[in-house]
Write a protein that holds these residues in place. Sequence first.
Motif, PDB file in Angstrom:
ATOM      1  N   SER A   8       0.838  -1.189   0.000  1.00 54.35           N
ATOM      2  CA  SER A   8       0.000   0.000   0.000  1.00 54.35           C
ATOM      3  C   SER A   8       0.871   1.235   0.000  1.00 54.35           C
ATOM      4  CB  SER A   8      -0.902   0.010   1.247  1.00 54.35           C
ATOM      5  OG  SER A   8      -0.104  -0.048   2.414  1.00 54.35           O
ATOM      6  N   LEU A  72      -2.316  11.040 -11.676  1.00 55.32           N
ATOM      7  CA  LEU A  72      -3.038   9.864 -11.186  1.00 55.32           C
ATOM      8  C   LEU A  72      -2.113   8.924 -10.415  1.00 55.32           C
ATOM      9  CD1 LEU A  72      -5.560   8.059 -11.104  1.00 55.32           C
ATOM     10  CD2 LEU A  72      -4.883   7.140 -13.328  1.00 55.32           C
ATOM     11  N   ARG A  76      -1.941   8.465  -6.317  1.00 50.52           N
ATOM     12  CA  ARG A  76      -2.405   7.151  -5.860  1.00 50.52           C
ATOM     13  C   ARG A  76      -1.342   6.426  -5.043  1.00 50.52           C
ATOM     14  NH1 ARG A  76      -2.922   3.070  -3.905  1.00 50.52           N
ATOM     15  NH2 ARG A  76      -4.120   1.212  -4.515  1.00 50.52           N
ATOM     16  N   TYR A  77      -0.085   6.453  -5.497  1.00 51.15           N
ATOM     17  CA  TYR A  77       0.954   5.657  -4.853  1.00 51.15           C
ATOM     18  C   TYR A  77       1.904   6.473  -3.997  1.00 51.15           C
ATOM     19  CZ  TYR A  77      -0.753   1.904  -7.765  1.00 51.15           C
ATOM     20  OH  TYR A  77      -1.565   0.948  -8.342  1.00 51.15           O
TER      21      TYR A  77
END
Length: 401
Positions: A8, A72, A76-77
Amino acid sequence: MPQVSTTSPPDIDDEPAGLAQPLGAGTITALVGFTSSFAVVLSGLRAVGASPAQAASGLLVLCLTQGLGILLLSFRYRIPITLAWSTPGAALLVSTGSVAGGWAGAVAAFVVTGVLIVITGLWHRLGSLVAAIPVPIAQAMLAGVLVPLCLAPVQALRTSPAVVVPVIVVWLVLQRFAPKWAVLVAFVTAAVGTGIDIAVDNRHLDLSAMVPTVEWTAPQWHWQAVVGIAVPLYIVTMASQNIPGVAVMRSFDFRVPWRASMLVTGVGTILGAGAGGHAINLAAISAALSAAPSACADPKRRWIAAATAGATYLVLGLASAALVTFIAAAPAGTLETVAGLALLATLAAALTGALSDSEHRISALVTFLVAASGTTFFGIGGAFWALVAGLTVRRFLPAGH
């Protein structure tokens, strides 16, 4: 195959920290990425049949798709993933020239390239096949397709010396004292020379053509264009951009989410193809500008630099039409000169990678010669046949040749 991230995203550091450093690094990342190779992109798109308006549209949509993709992935990461257009792919288009179906046929090939990139993210086997191509042969193909562009400055000396000579001199001086800015300042020199040429000839630019617009083209499917453009474009993008891009990020202790990156760049390529975008991919060389400690001392905050680069690309896209309009009025060979100078370092690296390994030297040399020849068979360009020739020779010769 590159390792992929299955963890994650890391938490953002909540402690106050200055934003000036990552914001500045991200802006520089985009400016360097754009100015160092946009001339190559325009040359490639024009070579396969794009009109000036269609080339401007292609440059615009590439900026938009890679900018949105960076935003994006980095949000997101929370790692500094940056994307770029495929500069080696654009050089490949220059060497390919006109294809079956013209510009619409090239657009269809761009779509297929995007589909192949998506499949790479979903199917491990395809990525493994690309990685199995010996690096010297892939580098030799790239070197071969770069040769015509890198010869352009020499050829332009005959047609437009008054503009080209100052460009080359400025580039050479900056290579000595500030190589990072050599291409940018060379382009500025070319722009000044073009402005003087326009003023002396009392010509006027079409200001209405400077407004950014999207020119959609319906793809026309021709197998020659798919084989001659899509396959080499996919291979050179994977071998020269995506796989090295993962390695660059790993050198700064960041693990690229492989599947997500391939899906974002593949879908972005498909969506942008109709407007003239040939391919987007993971950034390789420019990736270090946002991922290195110089972007931010705290690794958890370097994603801000990448996000800034993405936002900057969106702004730079608005200048695409103005650039193309201005360049269209430049003396013959000006754009090609800037593009050729921008690719000299890439050509040198590709030749070194192609010929340094004695085990693959002969097959790499054959690959290089076929690609550089620009020979077309059955409507399929030389880059594809270069791969076929190189792999065939490699298969036939015993180890060590």
